[in-house]
Design an enzyme around this catalytic site. Structure first.
Site, PDB file in Angstrom:
ATOM      1  N   SER A 289       0.747  -1.052  -0.175  1.00 42.98           N
ATOM      2  CA  SER A 289       0.013  -0.018  -0.112  1.00 42.98           C
ATOM      3  C   SER A 289       0.957   1.301  -0.109  1.00 42.98           C
ATOM      4  O   SER A 289       2.625   1.002   0.553  1.00 42.98           O
ATOM      5  CB  SER A 289      -0.834  -0.052   1.247  1.00 42.98           C
ATOM      6  OG  SER A 289       0.049  -0.039   2.949  1.00 42.98           O
ATOM      7  N   ASP A 290       0.290   2.724  -0.303  1.00 42.22           N
ATOM      8  CA  ASP A 290       1.080   3.527  -0.219  1.00 42.22           C
ATOM      9  C   ASP A 290       1.499   4.000   1.322  1.00 42.22           C
ATOM     10  O   ASP A 290      -0.078   3.492   1.311  1.00 42.22           O
ATOM     11  CB  ASP A 290       0.518   4.671  -1.239  1.00 42.22           C
ATOM     12  CG  ASP A 290       1.496   6.007  -1.716  1.00 42.22           C
ATOM     13  OD1 ASP A 290       2.109   6.219  -0.547  1.00 42.22           O
ATOM     14  OD2 ASP A 290       1.215   6.512  -2.357  1.00 42.22           O
ATOM     15  N   TRP A 291       1.510   4.956   1.889  1.00 38.85           N
ATOM     16  CA  TRP A 291       1.919   4.633   3.020  1.00 38.85           C
ATOM     17  C   TRP A 291       0.208   5.304   3.722  1.00 38.85           C
ATOM     18  O   TRP A 291       0.189   6.582   3.761  1.00 38.85           O
ATOM     19  CB  TRP A 291       2.802   6.104   3.524  1.00 38.85           C
ATOM     20  CG  TRP A 291       4.120   5.647   3.360  1.00 38.85           C
ATOM     21  CD1 TRP A 291       5.033   5.524   4.875  1.00 38.85           C
ATOM     22  CD2 TRP A 291       5.217   4.105   3.027  1.00 38.85           C
ATOM     23  NE1 TRP A 291       5.831   4.357   4.591  1.00 38.85           N
ATOM     24  CE2 TRP A 291       5.935   3.854   4.065  1.00 38.85           C
ATOM     25  CE3 TRP A 291       3.801   3.702   1.846  1.00 38.85           C
ATOM     26  CZ2 TRP A 291       7.053   2.891   2.997  1.00 38.85           C
ATOM     27  CZ3 TRP A 291       5.256   2.634   1.039  1.00 38.85           C
ATOM     28  CH2 TRP A 291       6.785   2.002   1.821  1.00 38.85           C
ATOM     29  N   GLN A 292      -0.232   4.364   3.853  1.00 38.84           N
ATOM     30  CA  GLN A 292      -2.216   5.326   4.732  1.00 38.84           C
ATOM     31  C   GLN A 292      -2.686   5.140   3.617  1.00 38.84           C
ATOM     32  O   GLN A 292      -3.797   5.955   3.651  1.00 38.84           O
ATOM     33  CB  GLN A 292      -1.879   6.761   5.640  1.00 38.84           C
ATOM     34  CG  GLN A 292      -1.284   6.552   7.437  1.00 38.84           C
ATOM     35  CD  GLN A 292      -1.479   8.045   7.796  1.00 38.84           C
ATOM     36  OE1 GLN A 292      -1.473   7.987   8.887  1.00 38.84           O
ATOM     37  NE2 GLN A 292      -0.670   9.022   7.044  1.00 38.84           N
ATOM     38  N   ALA A 293      -2.674   3.871   2.362  1.00 36.86           N
ATOM     39  CA  ALA A 293      -3.393   4.406   1.265  1.00 36.86           C
ATOM     40  C   ALA A 293      -4.289   3.003   1.529  1.00 36.86           C
ATOM     41  O   ALA A 293      -5.570   2.531   1.103  1.00 36.86           O
ATOM     42  CB  ALA A 293      -3.295   3.791   0.383  1.00 36.86           C
TER      43      ALA A 293
END
Ligand SMILES: *[C@@H]1O[C@H](CO)[C@@H](O)[C@H](O)[C@H]1NC(C)=O
Ligand SMILES: *[C@@H]1O[C@H](CO)[C@@H](O)[C@H](O)[C@H]1NC(C)=O
Ligand SMILES: *[C@@H]1O[C@H](CO)[C@@H](O)[C@H](O)[C@H]1NC(C)=O
Ligand SMILES: *[C@@H]1O[C@H](CO)[C@@H](O)[C@H](O)[C@H]1NC(C)=O
Ligand SMILES: *[C@@H]1O[C@H](CO)[C@@H](O)[C@H](O)[C@H]1NC(C)=O
Ligand SMILES: *[C@@H]1O[C@H](CO)[C@@H](O)[C@H](O)[C@H]1NC(C)=O
Ligand SMILES: *[C@@H]1O[C@H](CO)[C@@H](O)[C@H](O)[C@H]1NC(C)=O
Ligand SMILES: *[C@@H]1O[C@H](CO)[C@@H](O)[C@H](O)[C@H]1NC(C)=O
Ligand SMILES: *[C@@H]1O[C@H](CO)[C@@H](O)[C@H](O)[C@H]1NC(C)=O
Length: 870
Positions: A289-293
């Site tokens: 995942s993208d960071w906090q996605a």
């Protein structure tokens, strides 16, 4: 929640949009929808290029416990270890925590690293070998620091809108040029023993509204991120194209995006991850995942996510959608055992694919501090020790940086002013020629626009080991040549500037810029995306002023994409215009090489329009759906950049592919050779059933947090362990206990053999292998008719012929160095893929009956040779 509502929530519409909306919101019927696709495809032991890695991964993963597998899939939390992302380790089997680190132009947040030219500047070289060498060099530096996954290259954003903040991280809005950039960079990085990461998948085309928290901080009242609503044809023919090349190049990882596609978050969108990426393209590596996605636990797991980054639900919450929750979800049967095994397999296969041994050298830098000593676990402020060893990873990469930036500089206009030959008097003007008085790295993540623009802002940056400014390099050259040299390094000194540049014999060189970056930083009111396409800091005034005083005014632009040159490009006193992109640490040396004719320049990787409106699609600056997810409909389809200009029959100022040279070239003798390629064969049959590797205890006691002499708990750190043998308590999720059938779509956990897609490859990542059959070879002869050696960049465009097709699409190019009087042959292969359209009904690529033409020439609008395809 009813089953129907739950299905909507998981597969298509996010939770908020499944419930009644307020009157300002669009009615639900109008919302784009992403159909479910399950189960999540498992790895193929016979996949080309992965067999060896698969076998090694199988051996390793078969020895792993469930907690160890979960460790591998879940980040330890923001600031948990030295890198921008780290997963848990597997001490029992000797594997340290894998280090994930930005970014697409070098190793971020460290020292003694090289600051490479940006992707876009690299794209402007149109030079495959340089793209490869840059990837290799970045990979070597990452490896020296202990990085295992380098978070690049990028083809999302692709560049739908020229003002979008992060276009410069990628190569070009043209999918073919971008795809070559992706593939070469990936091969380079991975040949150095580091896993590359193709990002952001997909449709993350702007910064505004990509994250809720970020948007709220900027004063926008939204509760869901922007949804990029992309139709199937556009997805295949445009946005997915460069990612296909990434998969074919063997990329080890992908990153899903912050944004939604068709109102389903990219990191739990089964249509994107299960269907397109893993099933159709046969991607064998892992998706992080993208960071906090990531916004869900089980749903993301069955939709195809393999790694949670940075692991915590939100930064430093100490909680995770995975970690303990994933352990529980496997134990309670909601996430099938094969899925956790497949996640671990994909991560370890990528690891072995780039030839790494389990016994990794330690990570020897910390992203979180420049000091030698710091906290090993920065968020927790625990374990103070030496974290930075200041390893010099640079080698002689400065040469490559200088070469790429020069060869990626585009000579847009030249009325005989260039190349410079020991000019009598040079007058340099503009802040963009000087350094930042506070230092090249003084703005965190380059989040300002002070002095010369050599790199934009955001996570896709690196620290400069030094920055050669244009002023310094031009002055050094002047001293050597006996040229008189003076500079006014201000945009705001009209009196002094006029006094200087109006002196006889002045060659005025004006440096101007336009910046953009990632949305978490605002610079001069620009929230990542540019607010306009004009120059910053009164650049247009500066150019116009200098040109009104000096008949020999050369303009150099550093920018993240096109700027509007409309007001002055045709002023006869503007004798040359150069686009120098984002050149990296050797900025000044590179521009000197081009200005003095030592290096051949590149070609524009995008279109320079007359007005902003001419580009068609534009950034959405205001939410359009009440506080629901802003709806960005990609209604222009495949018509972005030059395809949009061609369709609307609008003349740009400088077209895609344009760029002058210091010599002249003649094109002749177009030849097309047809090959007897085998007929297209849809892939048929079924996969094998999902395998599992090893077994695991189902006794919750075995997953309790180990005693503190075994594992000392670190504050906020994410572990795979349970804090209670009561699963609901261990999870802490108020909704714990929902059975899989209650909230997962039918078939979500099916592990039986699955039908193969006709467009997919049978053991060949990237799609049906017949798509890469060469149908034609196109050749042309190019002669250097001038008096100096130069690089020509012949471009091959195809007209696919259908009523919905762009007038022309780029399908081939090369960069050829040709001596005066010499003729060289340009050769390009046209594959079946190059000549196909995506058939949304058939769900496959087809070569249509429409007559097709090939065009070869210097740019998208200077095509000298034409022929119909036989
Ligand atoms: C999005 O919706 C469009 C229109 O229905 C469809 O063509 C496309 O396949 C969908 N894409 C995804 C990823 O859901
Ligand atoms: C998981 O990773 C953490 C952090 O590296 C480590 O302390 C722990 O021992 C690992 N757990 C297992 C089961 O390997
Ligand atoms: C980083 O440098 C340290 C200290 O020189 C060394 O021990 C370590 O092996 C290096 N790590 C890598 C990945 O090369
Ligand atoms: C499990 O996930 C839920 C959200 O779905 C979260 O609220 C909870 O804190 C998580 N539990 C742990 C132990 O991280
Ligand atoms: C299984 O565990 C997951 C993760 O904690 C949780 O969301 C789900 O509700 C649990 N389901 C059952 C049936 O216990
Ligand atoms: C320098 O300027 C003078 C006066 O304008 C002109 O006569 C002369 O030709 C110029 N010399 C060069 C080298 O441009
Ligand atoms: C465009 O934006 C830049 C950067 O914020 C600003 O300096 C410039 O004045 C703006 N141009 C116009 C015409 O508003
Ligand atoms: C070009 O420069 C000369 C000064 O040498 C000036 O007189 C003239 O007005 C300028 N022309 C334009 C179009 O700016
Ligand atoms: C679990 O227990 C450890 C050790 O006491 C603690 O650090 C951690 O915060 C707890 N985790 C959760 C999710 O409650």
């Amino acid at each position: 929640m009813t089953l129907a509502a739950a299905l909507l929530c998981l597969a298509g519409v996010s939770a908020a949009t499944a419930f009644p909306r307020n009157e300002h919101q669009l009615s639900k019927r109008e919302l784009a929808y992403s159909p479910p696709s399950y189960p999540s495809p498992w790895m193929d032991p016979e996949a080309e290029g992965w067999q060896h890695a698969y076998a090694k991964a199988k051996e390793f993963v078969s020895q792993m416990t469930l907690a160890e597998k979960v460790n591998l899939t879940t980040g330890v939390g923001w600031g948990g270890e030295q890198c921008v992302g780290n997963v848990g380790s597997v001490p029992r089997l000797g594997l340290r925590s894998l280090c994930l680190q930005d970014g697409p132009l070098g190793v971020r947040g460290t020292d003694y690293n090289t600051a490479f030219p940006a992707g876009q500047t690299t794209g402007a070289t149109w030079d495959r070998h340089l793209m490869y060498l840059r990837g290799l060099a970045m990979g070597k530096e990452a490896r020296d620091k202990g990085v295992n996954v380098l978070l690049g290259p990028a083809a999302g954003p692709l560049g739908r809108m020229p003002a979008a903040g992060r276009n410069w991280e990628g190569f070009s809005p043209d999918p073919v040029l971008a795809g070559v950039g992706m593939a070469e960079t990936i091969k380079g990085i991975q040949n150095a023993g580091v896993i590359a990461c193709a990002k952001h998948f997909i449709g993350n085309e702007q910064e505004h509204f990509r994250q809720v928290g970020e948007s709220v901080n900027y004063g926008f009242d939204i509760s869901e991120t922007l949804s990029s609503n992309i139709d199937d044809k556009t997805m295949h023919e445009l946005y997915m194209w460069p990612f296909v090349d990434a998969v074919r190049a063997g990329v080890g990882s992908f990153m899903c995006a912050y944004t939604q596609v068709n109102n389903s978050y990219s990191c739990h969108n089964s249509q994107l991850m299960n269907h397109l990426l893993k099933n159709e393209l046969g991607f064998q590596g892992f998706i992080m995942s993208d960071w906090q996605a990531q916004h869900t636990g089980v749903a993301a797991a069955v939709a195809g996510l393999d790694m949670s980054m940075p692991g915590d639900t939100v930064f430093n919450s100490g909680r995770s959608f995975w970690g303990a929750n994933l352990t529980l979800a496997v134990l309670n049967g909601t996430v099938p055992a094969y899925r956790i095994d497949d996640m671990a397999m994909r991560i370890m296969a990528a690891f072995f694919k780039v030839n790494r041994d389990i016994n990794l050298d330690p990570i020897n830098f910390s992203f979180w501090t420049r000091d030698s000593y710091g906290y090993r676990h920065p968020s927790a402020n625990e374990d103070y020790e030496q974290v930075n060893f200041h390893v010099d990873a640079r080698r002689d990469h400065h040469r490559l940086v200088r070469d790429i930036a020069a060869k990626g500089t585009v000579l847009l206009k030249n009325e005989g002013a260039l190349p410079l030959k020991k000019p009598k008097f040079i007058a340099v003007v503009g802040e963009d020629a000087r350094g930042n008085p506070k230092g090249p790295n003084s703005c965190s993540d380059r989040g300002c626009n002070e002095g010369t623009l050599a790199m934009s802002w955001g996570s896709g940056t690196a620290n400069f080991p030094y920055l050669v400014t244009p002023d310094a390099a031009l002055q050094a050259q002047a001293v050597q040549d006996g040229t008189r040299y003076e500079s006014v390094l201000s945009n705001d000194a009209p009196g002094e500037t006029k006094a200087l540049v109006s002196q006889p014999n002045a060659t005025a060189i004006v440096f101007v810029n336009a910046n953009s970056g990632e949305g978490y930083i605002r610079v001069d009111g620009n929230i990542g995306d540019r607010n306009n396409l004009t120059l910053w800091r009164n650049g247009d005034e500066l150019v116009k002023n200098v040109a009104s005083w000096c008949p020999n005014t050369i303009v150099v632009i550093h920018s993240t994409g096109p700027v509007l040159l409309t007001e002055w490009y045709d002023n006869p006193n503007v004798t040359a215009i150069l686009w120098a992109g984002l050149p990296g640490q050797e900025s000044g040396n590179s521009i000197v090489d081009v200005l003095y004719g030592r290096t051949s320049p590149g070609r524009s990787p995008f279109t320079w329009g007359r007005t902003r409106e001419d580009y068609g699609a534009d950034v959405m600056y205001k939410p359009n759906n009440g506080n629901g997810a802003p709806q960005q409909d990609f209604t222009e389809g495949v018509f972005i950049d030059y395809r949009a200009f061609d369709k609307a029959d609008k003349a740009p100022i400088y077209e895609f592919g344009h760029g002058l040279s210091y010599t002249t070239f003649k094109y002749a003798n177009l030849q097309i050779q047809k090959h007897n390629a085998p007929a297209y064969e849809p892939t048929t049959g079924k996969t094998s059933p999902a395998p599992t590797f090893g077994s695991f205890s189902t006794n919750l006691d075995d997953y309790l947090f180990p005693s503190s002499d075994k594992v000392r708990p670190i504050t906020q750190y994410i572990y795979p362990y349970l804090n209670s043998t009561n699963p609901a308590e261990a999870s802490g999720d108020a909704h714990y206990g929902l059975a899989a059938e209650e909230f997962l779509p039918p078939g979500a956990t099916d592990n039986s053999p699955q039908p193969r897609l006709r467009s997919s490859g049978l053991h060949s990542p990237g799609g049906n292998a017949r798509l890469w059959d060469v149908l034609y070879t196109v050749t042309a002869d190019i002669t250097n008719t001038g008096s100096v050696v130069g690089d020509e960049i012949p471009q091959l465009y195809v007209s696919l012929g259908g009523p919905e097709d762009p007038k022309l699409v780029l399908r081939g190019f090369d960069r050829l160095t040709i001596e005066p009087g010499q003729t060289r042959r340009f050769e390009a292969q046209l594959t079946r893929r190059d000549l196909s359209n995506w058939d949304t009904v058939l769900q496959d690529w087809v070569v249509t009956e429409y007559p097709k033409e090939v065009h070869v020439g210097k740019s998208s609008r200077k095509l000298e040779l034409h022929a119909a395809l036989p």
